[in-house]
Design an enzyme around this catalytic site. Structure first.
Site, PDB file in Angstrom:
ATOM      1  N   HIS A  49       0.834  -1.203   0.000  1.00 14.40           N
ATOM      2  CA  HIS A  49       0.000   0.000   0.000  1.00 14.40           C
ATOM      3  C   HIS A  49       0.871   1.257   0.000  1.00 14.40           C
ATOM      4  O   HIS A  49       0.586   2.242  -0.698  1.00 14.40           O
ATOM      5  CB  HIS A  49      -0.898  -0.041   1.244  1.00 14.40           C
ATOM      6  CG  HIS A  49      -1.849   1.093   1.371  1.00 14.40           C
ATOM      7  ND1 HIS A  49      -2.279   1.571   2.589  1.00 14.40           N
ATOM      8  CD2 HIS A  49      -2.457   1.866   0.445  1.00 14.40           C
ATOM      9  CE1 HIS A  49      -3.106   2.575   2.404  1.00 14.40           C
ATOM     10  NE2 HIS A  49      -3.231   2.782   1.107  1.00 14.40           N
ATOM     11  N   GLU A  52       2.249   1.875  -3.437  1.00 11.29           N
ATOM     12  CA  GLU A  52       1.190   2.443  -4.300  1.00 11.29           C
ATOM     13  C   GLU A  52       1.135   3.963  -4.123  1.00 11.29           C
ATOM     14  O   GLU A  52       1.050   4.717  -5.106  1.00 11.29           O
ATOM     15  CB  GLU A  52      -0.151   1.809  -3.948  1.00 11.29           C
ATOM     16  CG  GLU A  52      -1.344   2.426  -4.652  1.00 11.29           C
ATOM     17  CD  GLU A  52      -2.574   2.499  -3.764  1.00 11.29           C
ATOM     18  OE1 GLU A  52      -3.136   3.604  -3.608  1.00 11.29           O
ATOM     19  OE2 GLU A  52      -2.953   1.452  -3.184  1.00 11.29           O
ATOM     20  N   HIS A  53       1.183   4.428  -2.884  1.00 15.32           N
ATOM     21  CA  HIS A  53       1.162   5.873  -2.626  1.00 15.32           C
ATOM     22  C   HIS A  53       2.404   6.558  -3.198  1.00 15.32           C
ATOM     23  O   HIS A  53       2.310   7.632  -3.809  1.00 15.32           O
ATOM     24  CB  HIS A  53       1.095   6.132  -1.119  1.00 15.32           C
ATOM     25  CG  HIS A  53      -0.288   6.077  -0.558  1.00 15.32           C
ATOM     26  ND1 HIS A  53      -0.869   7.125   0.117  1.00 15.32           N
ATOM     27  CD2 HIS A  53      -1.220   5.087  -0.572  1.00 15.32           C
ATOM     28  CE1 HIS A  53      -2.082   6.798   0.510  1.00 15.32           C
ATOM     29  NE2 HIS A  53      -2.319   5.551   0.111  1.00 15.32           N
ATOM     30  N   GLU A 130      -4.574   7.606   7.524  1.00 17.00           N
ATOM     31  CA  GLU A 130      -5.563   6.633   7.059  1.00 17.00           C
ATOM     32  C   GLU A 130      -5.758   5.540   8.109  1.00 17.00           C
ATOM     33  O   GLU A 130      -6.889   5.099   8.367  1.00 17.00           O
ATOM     34  CB  GLU A 130      -5.122   6.005   5.736  1.00 17.00           C
ATOM     35  CG  GLU A 130      -5.195   6.925   4.539  1.00 17.00           C
ATOM     36  CD  GLU A 130      -4.892   6.182   3.243  1.00 17.00           C
ATOM     37  OE1 GLU A 130      -4.820   4.939   3.277  1.00 17.00           O
ATOM     38  OE2 GLU A 130      -4.719   6.844   2.216  1.00 17.00           O
TER      39      GLU A 130
END
Length: 780
Positions: A49, A52-53, A130
């Site tokens: 993740h 991806e960022h 998040e």
């Protein structure tokens, strides 16, 4: 119009699917990387993740200001990414002219990311924000708790989102592992790229061969096979009025995803004779969902969630569910397979470019049920029913053929449009997408209670329409009710006819309707949902008590005033619609536009939450200037408040039209900053605008190009036409708007920014907390 496909493999191993769909106006690309959270080292939860960022933060060739996200935003498109357990997806949709530039940036960012440490540290804080929001969200925590039933040896039971502590950016070992993860998985053999759009296949192939060549060469890697999903039988969970059932599937062959989709289609069917109809008839069910939480290597975890009605009993609901599954297993699927084929054809026909590209990249195009998927489904049902003794013997029956999928061609019999209807030419009939808006202004004190009755009465039709790719919405905002229906024009006419009959004469079963309990959305989404109501003004008086009946509906319609708009219909369909709209209840009459007072208003809407959320709507009179201003500040606003100040992951700004009011919308949700701090940061950003704004010909031409009907989605065209009508400008045209954008100069743009800073047209600030002091409205 049907699509044509081409599959190819580039020299670097990249698998490609190209789709020529002549009905589309826009183009899309989607890349699936066959690697996700479960493929990263377990000691670094969230690494996939995190990567991806990082990819969106720019690299040497395309820095952040010219990277994929900013490029797509400048061209009026959409872009996003998603990390799952064994896959990561990147996708965008843009106007045709922007496809080559966006595809080049997508491939470049996937191939050559920057691992700059300061950027990693900033983005890790976004990931941590998040994580905080996730840890405080009741729905997310309920699902995480549900997954604890899975075997502890299976990675699905573990934490995978990532946070400040699982991503030790300064660690040499972490950096080595991060770069190794990228090198191992982000190569041609491990990726599937799909393109869809109106371009010829040869054009799409030339684009992908040029852009895709930057991806590193490689061969397909066999991802590690996970252990068994469960060690013990999965137990149903009752959380309040929500019944959650997990069904684990093991050792299935290819076709599993399509088998699950076929089953979910018929579980979702609400017509008589099916599971949901039986549950609702008994008063046991308010809502039902079936979705795969996980699917990989022949394993799947199905989640069935029932929101129980007042009379619902978890054991009874579960027993009836398994009784239907037994019936379904033994039924003749021949008519269902034919119906499913028609459903898939309709879905493909009405899908956006992005829908098609994402389905292709995940190897799940809209196809009929294959023989392999059918065989897999039969084995899957045997597994699901293995330990479920029969309790009920309900007289089930398969659903009849859906008439909304087989729409006859309308005869061209002239019928004038009703007096309250504007027929807009903005969406051409060749788009094969019709949209109808009907809006009533109501004086009845019972309108809130009656809306609940009518909304629930429309629910079966709304569900049938959705399955046939027709969207039906019915909303209440202050004194207004609005019905919107869109999709294949002839089917829209049929849905509108049924909807109007239901609105005039709801079923007796709906008179005792109660508002369904909904899960609490995240604060910023809750504020967005309240924005229209706040703009038009809330009801002050309490609703009268007492039972409702048909005479109350009749009285409400007797004094209602309505106006409407239709666009996208050819002559036969428009005539059929005109005939259907003769039955619109109420009296046709144009409604006065909503007027926002030029004052600063703070409205506290929700109880204080663990995160502070602020939504600021700033009306602006000059639409062309406002759109140009919004385009120029979208990237810098995100950069300043999300990346530099690290207020949180929910940060956005955009031009919006709501209830006929045009303006700029700013949203921030932060786990750390107070409401006062958020507002101060926003105002500081406004104050700096005169030093940063430019009004180049390129920026004006780029925005004007986005406002061409051929570059906008059908929904955007229809919504713009409707919003201009609500604003009292039903004769407005996109051509005039484009000309106005091209005519904006530096002085006008700076004046627009000054109007924004000084709130000359007012501000509406929605927040989940009180105003920061009595003088907040006067602070600069």
């Amino acid at each position: 119009m049907s699509s044509t496909l081409r599959h190819l493999s580039l020299d670097n191993g990249l698998q490609v699917t190209l789709r020529h769909a002549p009905q589309l106006k826009r183009c899309a690309a989607a890349v699936r990387v066959m690697a996700g959270s479960h493929d990263a080292p377990r000691r670094y939860a969230g690494m996939a993740h995190f990567l991806e960022h990082l990819l969106f933060l720019g690299n040497q060739r395309f820095p952040l200001d010219d990277g994929l996200m900013r490029y797509v935003q400048r061209h009026g498109g959409q872009v996003n990414a998603s990390t799952r357990e064994r896959t990561t997806d990147y996708f965008f949709e843009v106007p045709q002219a922007a496809l080559a530039g966006a595809l080049e940036r997508l491939c470049e960012m996937l191939a050559r990311p920057s691992f700059d440490i300061p950027r990693q540290l900033r983005e890790r804080e976004v990931i941590h924000a998040e994580f905080i929001a996730w840890s405080r969200n009741a729905q997310a925590q309920a699902q995480f708790a549900l997954l604890q039933q899975v075997s502890l040896r299976h990675p699905l039971s573990a934490f995978q989102a990532g946070n400040r502590f699982s991503l030790p950016v300064h660690s040499h070992e972490f950096q080595t592992a991060l770069q190794h993860f990228h090198q191992r998985w982000y190569q041609g053999g491990q990726m599937h790229l799909s393109l869809s759009g109106p371009h010829r296949l040869d054009e799409l192939q030339a684009l992908v061969q040029q852009a895709g060549s930057v991806i590193a060469s490689g061969a397909r890697i066999v991802q590690a096979t996970p252990p068994a999903l469960v060690d013990r039988p999965l137990a149903p969970t009752l959380n309040g009025r929500h019944l959650d059932l997990l069904l684990a599937v093991e050792r299935q062959s290819a076709g599993l995803d399509q088998a699950i989709e076929f089953l979910a289609t018929w579980l979702a069917d609400t017509r008589a004779g099916g599971l949901q109809a039986a549950l609702r008839q008994r008063g046991w069910l308010q809502a039902f969902e079936c979705s795969p939480l996980y699917s990989f290597a022949g394993q799947a975890l199905l989640h069935l969630r029932a929101r129980l009605g007042d009379a619902g009993n978890a054991d009874q609901v579960q027993a009836l569910l398994f009784d239907w599954l037994r019936f379904f297993r033994e039924a003749d699927w021949s008519p269902l397979k034919q119906e499913y084929t028609r459903l898939q054809q309709r879905r493909e026909q009405t899908a956006t470019a992005l829908d098609l590209a994402r389905r292709d990249s995940s190897a799940q195009p809209y196809l009929a049920l294959s023989g392999q998927a059918e065989a897999t489904l039969r084995v899957l049902l045997d597994q699901m029913l293995e330990n479920s003794p029969p309790v009920y013997k309900e007289p089930w029956r398969l659903p009849a053929a859906e008439p909304l999928l087989d729409v006859p061609r309308s005869e061209l019999t002239f019928t004038p449009a009703p007096a309250g209807l504007v027929v807009s030419p903005l969406l051409p009939a060749q788009r094969q997408h019709g949209v109808v808006y009907l809006r009533w202004q109501l004086a009845s004190a019972l309108r809130g209670q009656l809306w609940q009755v009518l909304d629930q009465a429309l629910q079966p039709l709304r569900e049938r329409a959705a399955s046939a790719a027709i969207e039906l919405q019915f909303d209440a905002t202050g004194p207004f009710w609005q019905l919107r229906c869109s999709g294949v024009p002839q089917a829209v006419v049929m849905v509108v006819m049924e909807a109007l009959e239901t609105l005039r004469h709801p079923s007796p079963a709906n008179w005792m309707a109660k508002a369904a309990s909904e899960p609490e959305p995240m604060p910023i989404r809750a504020l967005l949902g309240q924005l229209p109501e706040q703009l038009v003004g809330q009801d002050k008086a309490p609703s009268p008590s007492g039972s409702l009946n048909q005479s109350d509906v009749d009285a409400l319609w007797a004094h209602a005033r309505w106006q409407g708009m239709a666009t996208g219909f050819d002559d036969p369909a428009q005539q059929a619609l005109n005939r259907a709209l003769q039955a619109v209840p109420g009296h046709p009459q144009a409604q006065q536009p909503v007027v926002i007072e030029p004052v600063r208003r703070w409205q506290t809407l929700l109880p204080p939450a663990s995160e502070h959320a602020v939504l600021l709507f700033c009306p602006l009179a000059d639409e062309a200037c406002a759109r140009l201003l919004a385009q120029q500040i979208q990237g810098p606003f995100y950069q300043r408040l999300r990346v530099e100040l690290q207020l949180g992951y929910a940060v956005f700004s955009a031009f919006r039209q709501v209830q006929g009011c045009s303006g700029l919308l700013f949203g921030v949700q932060s786990p750390s900053a107070s409401h006062a701090q958020i507002l101060d940061y926003v105002r500081e950003f406004f104050a700096a605008l005169p030093q940063t704004l430019g009004c180049s010909a390129d920026s004006r031409e780029a925005l004007a190009a986005q406002l061409d009907e051929a570059a906008m989605s059908n929904a955007e065209v229809a919504e713009w036409a409707w919003q201009t009508q609500l604003a009292g400008r039903s004769q407005a045209s996109l051509e005039a708007l484009r000309s106005a954008v091209l005519a904006v100069d530096q002085a006008r743009l700076h004046q627009c920014a000054e109007d924004l800073l000084q709130a000359r047209h007012g501000w509406l600030c929605l927040a989940n907390g009180p105003a920061p002091g009595d003088d907040w409205h006067a602070r600069r």
